[in-house]
Design a protein around this motif. Structure first.
Motif, PDB file in Angstrom:
ATOM      1  N   ARG A 141     -36.342 -53.718 -46.719  1.00  0.00           N
ATOM      2  CA  ARG A 141     -36.885 -52.405 -46.390  1.00  0.00           C
ATOM      3  C   ARG A 141     -35.935 -51.375 -46.979  1.00  0.00           C
ATOM      4  O   ARG A 141     -34.729 -51.430 -46.739  1.00  0.00           O
ATOM      5  N   ASP A 142     -36.489 -50.455 -47.763  1.00  0.00           N
ATOM      6  CA  ASP A 142     -35.637 -49.477 -48.427  1.00  0.00           C
ATOM      7  C   ASP A 142     -35.215 -48.379 -47.466  1.00  0.00           C
ATOM      8  O   ASP A 142     -35.455 -48.457 -46.250  1.00  0.00           O
ATOM      9  N   LYS A 143     -34.579 -47.352 -47.985  1.00  0.00           N
ATOM     10  CA  LYS A 143     -34.031 -46.302 -47.132  1.00  0.00           C
ATOM     11  C   LYS A 143     -35.106 -45.495 -46.420  1.00  0.00           C
ATOM     12  O   LYS A 143     -34.828 -44.783 -45.457  1.00  0.00           O
ATOM     13  N   GLU A 146     -39.711 -48.604 -46.235  1.00  0.00           N
ATOM     14  CA  GLU A 146     -40.842 -49.207 -46.922  1.00  0.00           C
ATOM     15  C   GLU A 146     -40.472 -50.563 -47.510  1.00  0.00           C
ATOM     16  O   GLU A 146     -39.323 -50.805 -47.862  1.00  0.00           O
ATOM     17  N   GLY A 147     -41.469 -51.434 -47.641  1.00  0.00           N
ATOM     18  CA  GLY A 147     -41.231 -52.736 -48.240  1.00  0.00           C
ATOM     19  C   GLY A 147     -40.840 -52.605 -49.706  1.00  0.00           C
ATOM     20  O   GLY A 147     -41.381 -51.774 -50.434  1.00  0.00           O
ATOM     21  N   HIS A 148     -39.908 -53.422 -50.136  1.00  0.00           N
ATOM     22  CA  HIS A 148     -39.376 -53.332 -51.489  1.00  0.00           C
ATOM     23  C   HIS A 148     -38.833 -54.701 -51.877  1.00  0.00           C
ATOM     24  O   HIS A 148     -38.445 -55.495 -51.020  1.00  0.00           O
ATOM     25  N   ALA A 149     -38.825 -55.011 -53.168  1.00  0.00           N
ATOM     26  CA  ALA A 149     -38.299 -56.291 -53.648  1.00  0.00           C
ATOM     27  C   ALA A 149     -37.149 -56.055 -54.611  1.00  0.00           C
ATOM     28  O   ALA A 149     -37.201 -55.143 -55.442  1.00  0.00           O
ATOM     29  N   VAL A 150     -36.112 -56.882 -54.504  1.00  0.00           N
ATOM     30  CA  VAL A 150     -34.946 -56.813 -55.385  1.00  0.00           C
ATOM     31  C   VAL A 150     -34.552 -58.236 -55.754  1.00  0.00           C
ATOM     32  O   VAL A 150     -35.029 -59.205 -55.156  1.00  0.00           O
ATOM     33  N   ARG A 198     -40.475 -57.570 -39.106  1.00  0.00           N
ATOM     34  CA  ARG A 198     -41.705 -56.810 -39.331  1.00  0.00           C
ATOM     35  C   ARG A 198     -42.261 -57.128 -40.711  1.00  0.00           C
ATOM     36  O   ARG A 198     -41.502 -57.294 -41.664  1.00  0.00           O
ATOM     37  N   PRO A 199     -43.583 -57.219 -40.852  1.00  0.00           N
ATOM     38  CA  PRO A 199     -44.172 -57.458 -42.182  1.00  0.00           C
ATOM     39  C   PRO A 199     -43.733 -56.375 -43.157  1.00  0.00           C
ATOM     40  O   PRO A 199     -43.611 -55.210 -42.789  1.00  0.00           O
ATOM     41  N   ALA A 200     -43.492 -56.762 -44.401  1.00  0.00           N
ATOM     42  CA  ALA A 200     -43.035 -55.788 -45.403  1.00  0.00           C
ATOM     43  C   ALA A 200     -43.720 -56.061 -46.729  1.00  0.00           C
ATOM     44  O   ALA A 200     -43.351 -56.978 -47.441  1.00  0.00           O
ATOM     45  N   LEU A 201     -44.738 -55.283 -47.035  1.00  0.00           N
ATOM     46  CA  LEU A 201     -45.356 -55.382 -48.358  1.00  0.00           C
ATOM     47  C   LEU A 201     -44.404 -54.793 -49.378  1.00  0.00           C
ATOM     48  O   LEU A 201     -43.905 -53.686 -49.201  1.00  0.00           O
ATOM     49  N   THR A 203     -44.732 -53.317 -52.271  1.00  0.00           N
ATOM     50  CA  THR A 203     -45.667 -52.802 -53.258  1.00  0.00           C
ATOM     51  C   THR A 203     -45.504 -51.331 -53.582  1.00  0.00           C
ATOM     52  O   THR A 203     -45.917 -50.875 -54.633  1.00  0.00           O
ATOM     53  N   ALA A 204     -44.920 -50.569 -52.691  1.00  0.00           N
ATOM     54  CA  ALA A 204     -44.999 -49.122 -52.824  1.00  0.00           C
ATOM     55  C   ALA A 204     -43.716 -48.466 -53.301  1.00  0.00           C
ATOM     56  O   ALA A 204     -43.546 -47.267 -53.175  1.00  0.00           O
ATOM     57  N   SER A 205     -42.811 -49.257 -53.874  1.00  0.00           N
ATOM     58  CA  SER A 205     -41.505 -48.693 -54.198  1.00  0.00           C
ATOM     59  C   SER A 205     -41.185 -48.701 -55.678  1.00  0.00           C
ATOM     60  O   SER A 205     -40.043 -48.863 -56.062  1.00  0.00           O
ATOM     61  N   SER A 206     -42.176 -48.561 -56.515  1.00  0.00           N
ATOM     62  CA  SER A 206     -41.876 -48.399 -57.932  1.00  0.00           C
ATOM     63  C   SER A 206     -41.069 -47.125 -58.094  1.00  0.00           C
ATOM     64  O   SER A 206     -41.336 -46.112 -57.476  1.00  0.00           O
TER      65      SER A 206
END
Length: 209
Positions: A141-143, A146-150, A198-201, A203-206
């Protein structure tokens, strides 16, 4: 286990791509990425479908965990790959790109969202000879929450993160993220919980440009 020489091929590739970096090897990051890894959990939405379409990217099975020896060459390669992918791929949400909420794909058309950046960086490093066991797709989860992938890279100097929202490669402790789940070192198709249930998509962190 040492992986000497594996950075050479990637260094050449990076030079041919016209990118450069001059950074020293970082001091050792935290000794452990997390206090303890949790139980196995379900894979992120879109992973199973990606594997069905790209079986070669998900081939694995049980193996021994391996860490990278962080040499000057290896560090420069991580910085170059992160920088090149971030500057080359244009950010777009899966809804705008594919018409679906979540789809994992290699950004072969030059567009993608956060997990697509991760897939590309992972592939570039693996194609250059880096062990898959040290390159772990990680959901956070980013700052903004929001869900984010690294991409988490395990090394003898700690755990470092390649992120499309940051051109610098940083220790996991410096990201400001809350870690949700990641691939197991022993099997790329097994995912382990990292504390935030918590579920974390992802998808929204481009990254905004």
């Amino acid at each position: 286990m040492l992986f000497r020489g594996q950075g050479k091929g990637l260094a050449v590739v990076a030079i041919l791509m016209g990118v450069s970096a001059s950074m020293s090897v970082p001091a050792k990051a935290a000794d452990a990425l997390y206090a303890s890894l949790g139980e196995t959990t379900r894979s992120p939405i879109g992973w199973v479908e990606f594997c069905a379409e790209n079986p070669g990217e998900c081939r694995g099975g049980a193996s021994q965990p391996r860490d990278i020896v962080m040499s000057q060459t290896a560090w420069r390669d991580l910085v170059r790959v992160n920088k090149w992918a971030n500057e080359t791929i244009k950010p777009i949400t899966d809804m705008d790109h594919w018409g679906v909420i979540e789809k994992w794909s290699l950004p072969t058309d030059g567009y993608g969202d956060c997990e697509d950046y991760v897939l590309l960086k992972r592939k570039m490093l693996m194609d250059a000879g880096w062990p898959r066991e040290a390159l772990l797709i990680t959901v956070v989860r980013d700052k903004k929450g929001e869900g984010h992938a690294v991409l988490t890279v395990k090394t003898d100097k700690g755990e470092f993160v390649l992120d499309n929202q940051n051109e610098n490669v940083v220790a996991w402790t410096e990201t400001g993220y809350r870690f949700v789940k990641r691939q197991s070192q022993s099997d790329p198709n097994v995912w382990v919980s990292l504390g935030d249930n918590r579920p974390a998509l992802a998808t929204a962190s481009s990254r905004d440009r």
